[in-house]
Structures are given as structure tokens and as C-alpha cells.
Motif scaffolding. Structure first.
Motif, PDB file in Angstrom:
ATOM      1  N   ASP A   1       5.591  19.513   7.630  1.00  0.00           N
ATOM      2  CA  ASP A   1       4.552  18.440   6.921  1.00  0.00           C
ATOM      3  C   ASP A   1       4.921  18.427   5.650  1.00  0.00           C
ATOM      4  O   ASP A   1       5.170  19.111   4.963  1.00  0.00           O
ATOM      5  N   ASN A   2       4.998  17.050   5.104  1.00  0.00           N
ATOM      6  CA  ASN A   2       5.498  16.884   3.622  1.00  0.00           C
ATOM      7  C   ASN A   2       4.306  16.938   2.649  1.00  0.00           C
ATOM      8  O   ASN A   2       4.555  16.539   1.417  1.00  0.00           O
ATOM      9  N   ALA A   3       3.203  17.368   2.972  1.00  0.00           N
ATOM     10  CA  ALA A   3       1.994  17.284   2.139  1.00  0.00           C
ATOM     11  C   ALA A   3       1.802  15.856   1.339  1.00  0.00           C
ATOM     12  O   ALA A   3       1.626  15.687   0.178  1.00  0.00           O
ATOM     13  N   ASN A   4       1.854  14.930   2.159  1.00  0.00           N
ATOM     14  CA  ASN A   4       1.821  13.462   1.891  1.00  0.00           C
ATOM     15  C   ASN A   4       0.441  13.328   1.328  1.00  0.00           C
ATOM     16  O   ASN A   4      -0.707  13.683   2.127  1.00  0.00           O
ATOM     17  N   VAL A   5       0.083  12.644   0.341  1.00  0.00           N
ATOM     18  CA  VAL A   5      -1.147  11.961  -0.012  1.00  0.00           C
ATOM     19  C   VAL A   5      -0.916  10.425  -0.186  1.00  0.00           C
ATOM     20  O   VAL A   5      -0.020   9.958  -0.996  1.00  0.00           O
ATOM     21  N   ALA A   6      -2.017   9.849   0.505  1.00  0.00           N
ATOM     22  CA  ALA A   6      -1.680   8.271   0.424  1.00  0.00           C
ATOM     23  C   ALA A   6      -3.024   7.818  -0.470  1.00  0.00           C
ATOM     24  O   ALA A   6      -4.126   8.293  -0.299  1.00  0.00           O
ATOM     25  N   VAL A   7      -2.868   7.025  -1.348  1.00  0.00           N
ATOM     26  CA  VAL A   7      -3.594   6.190  -2.301  1.00  0.00           C
ATOM     27  C   VAL A   7      -3.562   4.755  -2.013  1.00  0.00           C
ATOM     28  O   VAL A   7      -2.457   4.115  -2.075  1.00  0.00           O
ATOM     29  N   ILE A   8      -4.524   4.086  -1.659  1.00  0.00           N
ATOM     30  CA  ILE A   8      -4.861   2.769  -1.374  1.00  0.00           C
ATOM     31  C   ILE A   8      -4.920   2.129  -2.781  1.00  0.00           C
ATOM     32  O   ILE A   8      -5.734   2.376  -3.891  1.00  0.00           O
ATOM     33  N   ASP A   9      -4.052   1.155  -2.775  1.00  0.00           N
ATOM     34  CA  ASP A   9      -4.084   0.010  -4.207  1.00  0.00           C
ATOM     35  C   ASP A   9      -3.868  -1.414  -3.908  1.00  0.00           C
ATOM     36  O   ASP A   9      -2.824  -1.820  -3.545  1.00  0.00           O
ATOM     37  N   GLY A  10      -5.013  -1.937  -3.284  1.00  0.00           N
ATOM     38  CA  GLY A  10      -5.029  -3.259  -2.758  1.00  0.00           C
ATOM     39  C   GLY A  10      -4.101  -3.177  -1.549  1.00  0.00           C
ATOM     40  O   GLY A  10      -4.346  -2.701  -0.306  1.00  0.00           O
TER      41      GLY A  10
END
Length: 1226
Positions: A359-368
Motif C-alpha cells: 500500500d502506497n499510503a495514497n490520499v486522494a483529494v477532489i478538485d472539480g
């Protein structure tokens, strides 16, 4: 209030916050996260609300949550949760609006204090609608009509704009304050913004701004005004300060002429800005599309987090939109066809849920229409930047990661047009396992749809439904644990359900604990996570009020964020700390206690963090925790709990290199490598050396070694972890490790590890510098041919780095190897003039005397004496002088034969030294054994060792008269020491003076022995002249002494009872005042040394630094019998014990026999009765003075068998004594 010139009307701010708005606002702002997304928790759609015309204005009642809807004909109060109309009143029947539906409501406001709603009509009426009576009341009217109405956030002022382009300000009681003109001077594209204060005085006027539109909204926090502006090439939302100056902007994601902004709306805590849009061009069906966008700012970047698209059907388009005043993330929408929709969002962090190293410790942030993804395992990129972007065709509303081992880096995105896109590393996903979505059917029952995503080709992907499950309730969150396969659901009221999706017939059932009881959250939670506490699975939940729950149990109430990762619960608190707790070793109560405590000095679970820090993610199978600060920047911390847990795993699996690199980078003491499990470490020494494979790393480990066990001080073991015993008892840790490492390195490659071998010698508790120097010398004499071997010069240079140059020079000198000395001296940068003359002088000396000179120079006096003793007769005087100066008498006597003159001279010198040290008897024995009886006699006589003195005198031998004189002198000294029997023996046998011998015995009350000598020497006259009078005098003395002791004992006993009664009363008074749990109540126990109202101080900080003698003296001073002293009770017990011991040791037995022998019966009877009464009195008081409960307490040892020394030792050692109990008999 504010106004845009040339605008028709504009409501400037939403409904005012509740009375505790400041607290809620600060809490919400504190919780807002820059790397968080808005997740739609639920949407409530209701079509029961129907009425004539179409809705025009919308407001929310703060106290009930019901909706107030004003139309062309009426005002209606409607509860969307029940679908019921609460109250309704016609505006046309009262004449406030025309019956043909041409009227307009220009403003609507809930007034909680008046329990009414205020509305303004275009005709100019201001009307109050009473919620209780459903009556309408006109409170004022404006002849020119109204264009807008708005209330101040605190509901103290109302502002009206009229048809005559004036502004009317009134109080909440509708009393006019002022009326001013808008004064529109400019027309056309350029507009100005004017700001007035509460008194109606114009505060600021902005510069003319081209393209400024009518959409205007003041941020509830009061610092910015949001306005829309059209540019030649874009459409923007700009922000203006209340002084009229521009302050930032962001561009709307469409072209200039594509859409128009109908309204801007800030939510109540100023965290979300809603932009209400409508297309400017109609579609083929001649209908326009309407949408609402939610924008959030972070790090000066505006993110489009949610986009709500409504159909082109005009009947389904929203006509009224407003935020809820109590729930900051709740939005209310009413359509033209009277359908109400309530949206509830929550903050969430889109993090990958993996628990392994893949697991790459990804964090996804929505921007449009973009997803900003940051890979925290590889890098830390602060927002708004990211590791990479995913570009989609429509705005993204939700993003989630796959919860399946080895594939947690795949993510799915739900866009505003209802499409689901799935991504994996390297492109579009080929196969994605179970995902779940929910929706509410027409009957109000929530349904689950399990879907599969299957690759059908290079670019073709198919979604198909796997199963459908109905849930009786509104699902607001769902969490899946990849380890256990558990899927937990949370309903809107906090109920917890378990989704059994792996069965042939999937179902939903109650969440139950190990005992079978149903478990639910007391209140709904905005964030949930699954974790196991002591082997039992729990659902953790965090509320919007910072309460953390494990099931139905509240763990803490000051939590700002939390995460569960790899058996650890990590939290941040409002007290600016980050806690990391291992769930497998704690119970629920243990978690509560740990979170409630402040933590100790070496508490590895606690660390301080910056104010407002929140957890973004935790890198699985690593030690990194990513925190975000309030201003948006990121910080990586290595929490000690995670670090130590990871180190313990690595050390258990013998991954020494990984452990060493981690400890070196994070500054963890390297002693932990050994202290964690000494036995395993020593058994795998070669593995340790092989893995490190670096001389510098091994040397670094060796130089950090110390005797301290770091698992007991710096890094305490977990409670469940057993303590590791030291493999070699009695040896020092540093010596054990150095010896084991040296042995392993010498067996592996002594040339390669030569520098480390030298370090093992130097690092030992007693440095073996001579051995290290000798090995360097051998290396110089026989340099190895193996590649990678170090030279003697390099080795010596390294030694000089480890050891002080002067110390190394002196130790090299102590090897008596001048080549080695010269080698060290040359590398030490010493001046040759300092050492060459000295070395040359030494080379010219005889070998033994040379070594003596070196040892004396190095202050190794024992070795110097050893070498000097071999130098012959001519150096004995020098040896004797050395012995006297350094007091090496014992060592010197071992070096010389006992029958020689040197031995005798040393013995005499030693005896002289002992006489100076007040050890005359030992000096006499030493002189006697070396053949000096006369000197020995003097020594024995001065020490009162009369038997040895008589023997030495007879060995000389002394004449009879001198022997008698010696006996009298010795007897006089013994009499002074109250050794009467021994003095009588000397006088009788050696001085031949029987009378003096008898008188000495009479003086010492040795009655029977005195009678024996009287009759042996036929001196019965002494019986009448000396013995009987002395016997009667002894009777009187002992009787008076007993009476005094009994009186003192009784007085102390009575006072002790009074002191204890006072302390018990003080303890009860404190319990009455502070309750039974008062921690200070123990201070008033029976053995306490604290008196209520005592004037004495209890500080002993100064005593701790005194010498032992002074400490004992200070302890004795504490035992003061003065009334009111801090330790009076202990002093009384000590005094009573002393009296009892003294009386018990009285020698009345021999006196009684002598009194009876000489017919002094009355005196004997009186003495016996007095002694018996004293004993009975004291024995009867034993249970009272030393009660059974007190004997097992922490009080110092006191009692009938105690002595002053034992009591003082008890005070000093603070041990639990076994108080004596029993009867004392004659």
C-alpha cells in the motif's frame, strides 16, 4: 450590511448562528481539513409538500429544523423528516399578496426569539407569521414597495431596500433607525460595493469594478464578501474586504457565456461556499440546466468538492436554496414543483486502507473534475500540489479506494453525472473486486448493490450487479476491514449494523459484542473505522463534537482526528498531543485510562504536536504519520510507539540492519538492539555482524553501549511482553557484549574487523588500553597481507580518536615497550623535547628499577613496589619510604620473607601506622609476632587488651613487682570501662590484693563473685563494712528507678492516646468535608506523622544532601516529644519501647538473691513487687501502644523488642518491619 449599486435585491448573510455559535464555529474550523473531501452522508427527498403557485423564499427554523416556504399565495411550515405540513397561512386571504398570483415575497426570516417568521412583500408590507397561532400580523408598510429584506445575524436589526432606492434600517421591534439613499452615480458595466455600519453610516465604497454581478454574500466569519465577476475570458468569484479592497478570487470551471451565477451562499461556519448556477443557453428541449457547486479553500487554493446537477426540466430545477443554521454541512433545496431535498455532507479523508507494504499510503483529494493523488510512502507533497492528477470528464463527487489486500492502491470515482471510473497503478483497472453502493428506493428502504468491474478488452469495462440487500434505515457510512472481511454500516441515528455479504443469501444484522448484546453508537459519528481490541472487533466512531466511541463506550471527548492502522489506534487531541495505542494489548477500560492520563516522562504512546494538527494518513508497515497543520502544510512524524513496535518486530525476526538504520536515523538508543532480547542477540552475533557489514556501524554500536537497560528506562516494554533475563549473571552488560562481539569478529575476519576489535577493548568497563596498544604494535611488526586490512598507523590514529592522547601515551608507557611508546608519541603531535629525554633516561636504568620508575610516574604504586622489591638491598630504604607514603603495608609484607630484617622493619612501620590510626591491639599483635614483646606490651596496655599484655609481660619477663604494678594499671582502666569482674581478676591473681578485688566486685554489683572471694580469702569483715551497705544502696537505687520508669511510661501512654484521638478526629473531619475518596485522608492514619494544624514544616529536601551521620542526627531530631510536633506519636512509641527494653534488661535477679541471703526480706519483697508491677503495667499496654493493624503498616519499627538503632534503621530504609508482639517475663 452591504449593497451592490444597480442590483435589485440581495440577502447579505445566512441565518444567524445559535447562541453558542462562537464555540461551534471555532470547533468546526479547527476540524476542517485541507486534504479532506466532502462525502454525501444522506439526501432526504420529500414530495409531500404541495401548494398553489411556486416557492419564492425559503428559511429554516433553528429550533425545530422545519422548513419555511413562502409562495405567491401562502406561507407554509413543513417538516421534511416526517413529510407533514406543520402550519400554513394564506397571504392572499389577508390581502398581503394579490389573488391572481402576481405578488412576490422578497425576503423571509425565522425569528426564534419571537417564535415567528418575518416576510416582506414587493407591495411593501412587512408581515409576522406566528408559529403558535398561525396568524399573520402586518408590522409595517412601505408605500414605494420593497425590493429586498434582510436581517442581521444577531437578529437585532432589519434592513429594507425600497422602490425609491433607499435603505431603511430598523430595530428588531421595527422602530426606524435611519433611512439613507443608495446614491447610484454610475451606470453600465462598472459597479461599486458600498458598506454601511450598524448605525447606517457609510463605511466604505469600493472602486468601480467592471463585470461585477448581483450575486453577493458576506462570509459569516465577517472577514470577506464574496461577489461574482465576469471577465472578458472567464467567470470568477472574487472576495472583497469590508474596506472595499479586493482580496483573492477563483475561476469558475466554465466559459464566460456558458452559465450565470444566481446566488452565492456561505454555510454557517464559513467553511463551504455554495455557488448556484444556471446555464445561459437552453438545450434542444428549450430547457436550461441548473447546478449547485460546493467550494472549499485550503492553502489559498479553492477546491470544487461537490457538484449537484439538476435536470433540464424546469419543474425539477431548484427555486430556493439555503444552508441549515444549526448543521453547517446541511443544504436545503426546494424545486419549482414543491419537492424538497435535504443534503447532509461530512468531512472525510480519502486514504488507501492497506495494511501491508504494498500500500502506497495514497490520499486522494477532489478538485472539480480532477483527483489529486499523493503517494505518501514515496514522498510528502504539500497541497494543493500532489504526486499526480487524474483527469475526468465530469466533476467528481466521491472517491474511494479498494479494500482488498495487495490491491488497495486502486481507486474508484463517482462523478456528478452518475458515472463510476476505476483506476489502478499503470492505467485503467483490469479487475476490481467487490465494491458497494447504496441508494434509497421509492418506499424509503435503503438498498445495497454489490458490483463487479470486469475488463472485457483493452478499453471496454463492464459493471454488473452482484446482489441487492435492503436496509431498514438511512445508511450514512460504511466501512470494510480487509483483514476480517467485516462490513459495518452506520445508520443516521447511530445504530450499527453488520453486512453479511459473503453468505449465499447476503443479509444485514445487528452488531453484537462477545456476550451477544446489541451495540450502537449513542450519537451518529462522522468518521468510522474498524479495529480489534484484545481480539474482539469494534467499530470506532468520532462525532462532530470530538467524542470518540468504541461501540457504545465513550473513550475520550477531546479528539480532533483518529486512524486505525496495523493494530494501532492513532489520535490527535485538542490539547495538541498525538497518542498511539496498541489495541491488542489494551482493553476498552485500558484505552479509556490511557486516553485520560497525561502520560509519564518516558510514555512512548504520547508526543506533543503543533496546535490544530490532524492525521492525514499513516504509512502501513512503517513508522511515519502524516499530519496536517491548520495553515495547510504537512509534517511527517515518526511516532515512538510505531517506531518501537516496528523495531521489536525487526529484532524478533533478526533484521538487524533494518533496525540499525531506523534507530540511527530516528536517534533511538542503539542499546535497544541488545536490551530487547539479550540471549537472542548474543546467540546471533555473527548474523548481526554480517548484516551490518560496516566497520563504522559496528563501531557506532559499540561506542553507544552503556550499562543502563533501556527497556526499563527509555523504552519500557509493553505490559504483555515478558522481561528478558540477562544471559550472564554477575557480569556487566558492556563487558559481555564487547567480549561476544570481539570473539565473533576474530573468528570471522580479524583483519577486516580490526578497528572494531580495538573498540571492544577500549569500550569495556575497565578499558583494556594496554591490550589494544599491544595489538597495534603486533600489527606494526607483522603487517597482514589480506586485502582490506588496516595499517598500524591507521589503527593507532583510530585509537587516538577514541582515547585521550595523554591517556594513550601513558598506557603505552605502561607496557614498558619503548617502540610502542615512540609510535604513540609520534602520532600524538607531542613535542619530542617533552618525551625523548625521559625515555632516554629510562632506557639507561636496570630493568626492574626502570619499570619501578615508569609505574611510579604513572602512579601505579603497587606495581612500582613489586618491581622495586626486586631491585636489591640498596633500594630498600626507597621501598620503605614508598610504603609509608602510599600506605602499602599489606602489599609490602607479602613481598618480603617473614624471617628477614626487611620484614621486621616493615612490621614495625606498619605497627606505628596502626597506632596512629587508634588500632593499638592490632599493632601489638604485629609487634609481638615479629619479636618485639616490649613494644607489643605497650600497645596492648594502651588498648586494655589485658590478657595479651600479661602474656607479653611474662614473655619478656617482667619482675613480680613490675607485673603487679602493670596489673593495677590495667585494673584501673578496666574499672573505668565498668569491666569490674576482669579488674577483680587482675587484682586478685596478679596484684595479689584480694581486698581491692572484692571492693571492685561490690562496686560492680557482682554479689556472688564478691562472696566467693570473701570466703576464699577469709575476709568476712568486708561483708559488714562494704557488701551489705552497697547491697541496700543498690536496692534503693533500683526501686527508685523502677518507680520513675513506670511514671514516665504511664505519662507517655496517656499522651499517645490523646494524640491518636486528635488525629482520628482530624481524619474524620476531612472525610466529612471532601468525601470518602479524599486522597489526603491517608495522611491522618494512626501511623501518620502529620498533625492537623501543626506549625512544623515537613520539607526534608535539605536533609537529602547531607552526610549519613547528619541524616541520622536529623532523623533523631524528628522524634521530638514536644507536644504538637509533626512526629510526636512516633516519638512517644519510640520512648515507650526504650523504657520497656530498659526495664526488661534490669539485673534484679542477683540483687534479690543477695537480699534474701542476708535476710533483707522486706527489701527483697518490695523490689520484687515493684519489678513485677512494672512488667505487668507495660505488658498490659503492649496491645494499646502497638495495635495489630499498626504492626503491619509502613510505620518505623517500634515495640517492646525495639532499640534506638533498629528504629533509626527502619526510618532510613523505609522497610516494612515485623513489629514484635509478645509478653516479657522475668
Amino acid at each position: 450590511f452591504l449593497h451592490t449599486t444597480a442590483a435589485k435585491h440581495r440577502q447579505c448573510s445566512p441565518r444567524p448562528p445559535p447562541p453558542n455559535a462562537l464555540k461551534l464555529k471555532l470547533l468546526t474550523l479547527y476540524k476542517q481539513g485541507k486534504m479532506r473531501n466532502l462525502k454525501l452522508l444522506k439526501s432526504l427527498r420529500s414530495s409531500e409538500l404541495q401548494g398553489p403557485g411556486s416557492p419564492q423564499c425559503l428559511a429554516v427554523r433553528a429550533d425545530t429544523g422545519s422548513l419555511l416556504v413562502a409562495s405567491h399565495y401562502s406561507i407554509t411550515e413543513y417538516d421534511p423528516r416526517t413529510g407533514q405540513v406543520v402550519s400554513e397561512a394564506s397571504l392572499t386571504a389577508e390581502g398581503f399578496l394579490p389573488e391572481d398570483g402576481s405578488g412576490m415575497v422578497v425576503g423571509l426570516q425565522d425569528l426564534a426569539e419571537l417564535e415567528s417568521a418575518c416576510l416582506g412583500t414587493a407591495g411593501g408590507d412587512v408581515v409576522l407569521f406566528n408559529f403558535n397561532t398561525c396568524q399573520l400580523e402586518c408590522v409595517g408598510s412601505v408605500d414605494s414597495g420593497l425590493t429586498s429584506m434582510t436581517w442581521s445575524p444577531d437578529e437585532e436589526l432589519v434592513v429594507l431596500t425600497t422602490g425609491q432606492e433607499t435603505i431603511i434600517m430598523m430595530t428588531k421591534d421595527f422602530e426606524p433607525i435611519t433611512e439613507v439613499g443608495i446614491h447610484q452615480d454610475d451606470f453600465g458595466e462598472a459597479r461599486k460595493v458600498r458598506v454601511w455600519n450598524r448605525e447606517g453610516v457609510l463605511q466604505a465604497t469600493s472602486e468601480p469594478i467592471n463585470g461585477l454581478e448581483q450575486a453577493l454574500c458576506w462570509k459569516p466569519s465577517g472577514n470577506l464578501i464574496a461577489i461574482t465577476q465576469r471577465h472578458p475570458n472567464k467567470h470568477s468569484v472574487v472576495f472583497m474586504e469590508k474596506n472595499g479592497l479586493l482580496h483573492g478570487d477563483f475561476t469558475l470551471p466554465f466559459s464566460k457565456d456558458q452559465a450565470k451565477v444566481k446566488d452565492l451562499l456561505w454555510n454557517s461556519d464559513s467553511t463551504v461556499l455554495a455557488v448556484w448556477l444556471e446555464d445561459m443557453t437552453a438545450g434542444e428541449d428549450e430547457q436550461v440546466n441548473t447546478s449547485i457547486q460546493l467550494w472549499v479553500v485550503g492553502n489559498y487554493h479553492w477546491y470544487l468538492k461537490q457538484s449537484l446537477d439538476f435536470s433540464r426540466d424546469s419543474q425539477k430545477a431548484p427555486v430556493c436554496v439555503c444552508w441549515d443554521p444549526e448543521r453547517p454541512l446541511r443544504l436545503h433545496v426546494v424545486t419549482r414543483s414543491w419537492i424538497s431535498v435535504t443534503y447532509d455532507w461530512g468531512w472525510t479523508t480519502g486514504r488507501s486502507p492497506g495494511l501491508d507494504a504494498t500500500d502506497n499510503a495514497n490520499v486522494a483529494v477532489i478538485d472539480g473534475d480532477k483527483i489529486l493523488v499523493t503517494n505518501f510512502r514515496q514522498c510528502v507533497v504539500p497541497p494543493p500540489m500532489c504526486s499526480f492528477e487524474l483527469q475526468l470528464t465530469s466533476p467528481v463527487n466521491q472517491v474511494t479506494f479498494l479494500c482488498q489486500p495487495q490491491r488497495t492502491n486502486q481507486l474508484a470515482a463517482l462523478t456528478s453525472d452518475g458515472q463510476i471510473s476505476v483506476y489502478s497503478q499503470g492505467g485503467f483497472a483490469c479487475l476490481v473486486a467487490m465494491t458497494a453502493i447504496t441508494r434509497m428506493n421509492e418506499s424509503g428502504i435503503y438498498q445495497f448493490f454489490h458490483i463487479h468491474v470486469v475488463n472485457l478488452g483493452l478499453c471496454t469495462v463492464c459493471f454488473y450487479f452482484r446482489s441487492e440487500i435492503e436496509v431498514d434505515g438511512v445508511v450514512v457510512s460504511m466501512i470494510h476491514c480487509s483483514q476480517t472481511g467485516t462490513v459495518a454500516l452506520q445508520l443516521e441515528d447511530g445504530r450499527i449494523r453488520k453486512l453479511c455479504w459473503d453468505r449465499p443469501e447476503p443479509s444485514v444484522e445487528d452488531w453484537r459484542d462477545s456476550s451477544g448484546c446489541a451495540i450502537n453508537f449513542p450519537v451518529p459519528c462522522v468518521q468510522t473505522a474498524l479495529g480489534s481490541i484484545s481480539g474482539e472487533e469494534y467499530l470506532f466512531g468520532l462525532t462532530d463534537r470530538s467524542h470518540l466511541y468504541a461501540g457504545d463506550t465513550e473513550l475520550a471527548s477531546n479528539i480532533s482526528s483518529f486512524a486505525v492502522c496495523n493494530d494501532f489506534l492513532l489520535i490527535t487531541t485538542h490539547s495538541h498531543t498525538c497518542r498511539c495505542l496498541q489495541l491488542s494489548v489494551l482493553s476498552v477500560k485500558g484505552l479509556q485510562a490511557a486516553l485520560a492520563s497525561d502520560g509519564g516522562q518516558n510514555d512512548e504512546t504520547l508526543r506533543r504536536v503543533e496546535r490544530g494538527s490532524r492525521i492525514v494518513t499513516v504509512v502501513p508497515q512503517d513508522t511515519r504519520v502524516i499530519l496536517q497543520m491548520p495553515r495547510g502544510n504537512l509534517e511527517t512524524v515518526h511516532h515512538r510507539s510505531l517506531v518501537l513496535a516496528q523495531l521489536r518486530k525487526w529484532l524478533d525476526s533478526l533484521r538487524f540492519r533494518d533496525s540499525f538504520e531506523c534507530m540511527r536515523k530516528l536517534r533511538i538508543n542503539l542499546n535497544l538492539m541488545y536490551d530487547h532480547n539479550p540471549k537472542v542477540f548474543l546467540e546471533n552475533m555473527e548474523t548481526f555482524i554480517t548484516q551490518l557489514n560496516s566497520i563504522s556501524h559496528i563501531n557506532l554500536f559499540l561506542t553507544e553501549l552503556k550499562e543502563e537497560d533501556t527497556t526499563g528506562t527509555m523504552y519500557p516494554r509493553p505490559e504483555c511482553s515478558p522481561a528478558q533475563a540477562q544471559p550472564v549473571s554477575g557480569q556487566k552488560k558492556v563487558d559481555v557484549v564487547c567480549d561476544a562481539l570481539r570473539s565473533a569478529m576474530e573468528s570471522m575476519d580479524p583483519n577486516k574487523f580490526f578497528l572494531s576489535i580495538l573498540t571492544t577493548h577500549v569500550k569495556k568497563s575497565v578499558p583494556e588500553l594496554e591490550v589494544a596498544l599491544q595489538k597495534v604494535h603486533e600489527l606494526r611488526v607483522n603487517p597482514p597481507d589480506a586485502p582490506g586490512s588496516v595499517s598500524a598507523e591507521e589503527a593507532l590514529k583510530y585509537l587516538l580518536f577514541l582515547v585521550n592522547v595523554n591517556d594513550l601515551y601513558e598506557h603505552s608507557l605502561g607496557t614498558y615497550d619503548f617502540d610502542l611508546v615512540l609510535m604513540v608519541a609520534e602520532k600524538s603531535q607531542k613535542d619530542p623535547k617533552e618525551y625523548l629525554p625521559f625515555l632516554n633516561m629510562l632506557k639507561n636504568l636496570e630493568p626492574n628499577y626502570q619499570r619501578y620508575t615508569i609505574d611510579k610516574h604513572l602512579k601505579r604504586y603497587r606495581k612500582a613496589l613489586h618491581h622495586l622489591s626486586k631491585c636489591g638491598e640498596e633500594h630498600f630504604r626507597e621501598a620503605l619510604l614508598l610504603v609509608k607514603e602510599q600506605k602499602l603495608y599489606s602489599e609490602a609484607l607479602r613481598l618480603y620473607p617473614t624471617d628477614g630484617a626487611h620484614y621486621k622493619a616493615l612490621s614495625c612501620a606498619y605497627a606505628e601506622h596502626l597506632m596512629e590510626q587508634q588500632q593499638a591491639e592490632q599493632a601489638g599483635l604485629l609487634l609481638w609476632r615479629c619479636g618485639e614483646p616490649a613494644a607489643a606490651l605497650q600497645a596492648f596496655a594502651s588498648s586494655s587488651s589485658w590478657r595479651n599484655a600479661i602474656c607479653a609481660a611474662q614473655q619478656i619477663p617482667l619482675p613480680p613487682d613490675q607485673l603487679a604494678l602493670l596489673a593495677r594499671d590495667l585494673a584501673e582502666k578496666l574499672t573505668e570501662q565498668r569491666r569490674f569482674s576482669e579488674a577483680a581478676l587482675l587484682l586478685d591473681q596478679y596484684a595479689k590484693d584480694c581486698e581491692e578485688a572484692i571492693l571492685a566486685l561490690v562496686t560492680g554489683s557482682v554479689w556472688e563473685e564478691a562472696l566467693r572471694l570473701i570466703y576464699m580469702h577469709n575476709r568476712q569483715d568486708i561483708t559488714e563494712t562494704n557488701l551489705k551497705p552497697a547491697l541496700l544502696e543498690a536496692f534503693s537505687t533500683q526501686t527508685a528507678f523502677l518507680e520513675a520508669q513506670v511514671a514516665t511510661f504511664t505519662r507517655h501512654r496517656t499522651r499517645l492516646a490523646v494524640v491518636r484521638e486528635q488525629k482520628e478526629k482530624a481524619r474524620l473531619d476531612m472525610l466529612d468535608d471532601d468525601g470518602p475518596d479524599c486522597p489526603d485522608a491517608e495522611l491522618y492514619s494512626e501511623a501518620s506523622s502529620v498533625m492537623s494544624g501543626s506549625k512544623y514544616s515537613h520539607s526534608n529536601s535539605r536533609i537529602s544532601s547531607r552526610s549519613s551521620k547528619n541524616r541520622r542526627k536529623a532523623e533523631r531530631k524528628k522524634l521530638s516529644l514536644k507536644e504538637g510536633s509533626p512526629m510526636e506519636d512516633r516519638a512517644l512509641m519510640y520512648a515507650l519501647g526504650e523504657i520497656l527494653t530498659t526495664v526488661d534488661k534490669m539485673r534484679v535477679h542477683s540483687a534479690l538473691k543477695a537480699l534474701v541471703l542476708f535476710q533483707f526480706d522486706k527489701q527483697a519483697e518490695k523490689l520484687q513487687l515493684a519489678y513485677d508491677d512494672a512488667l505487668q503495667t507495660m505488658e498490659a499496654a503492649v496491645p494499646e501502644v502497638w495495635p495489630e493493624g499498626l504492626q503491619n503498616s509502613q510505620a518505623p519499627l517500634t515495640g517492646p523488642n525495639s532499640t534506638a538503632n533498629s528504629i533509626m534503621a527502619s526510618f532510613q530504609q523505609q522497610q516494612r518491619p515485623a513489629a514484635s508482639q509478645g509478653q516479657h517475663n522475668v
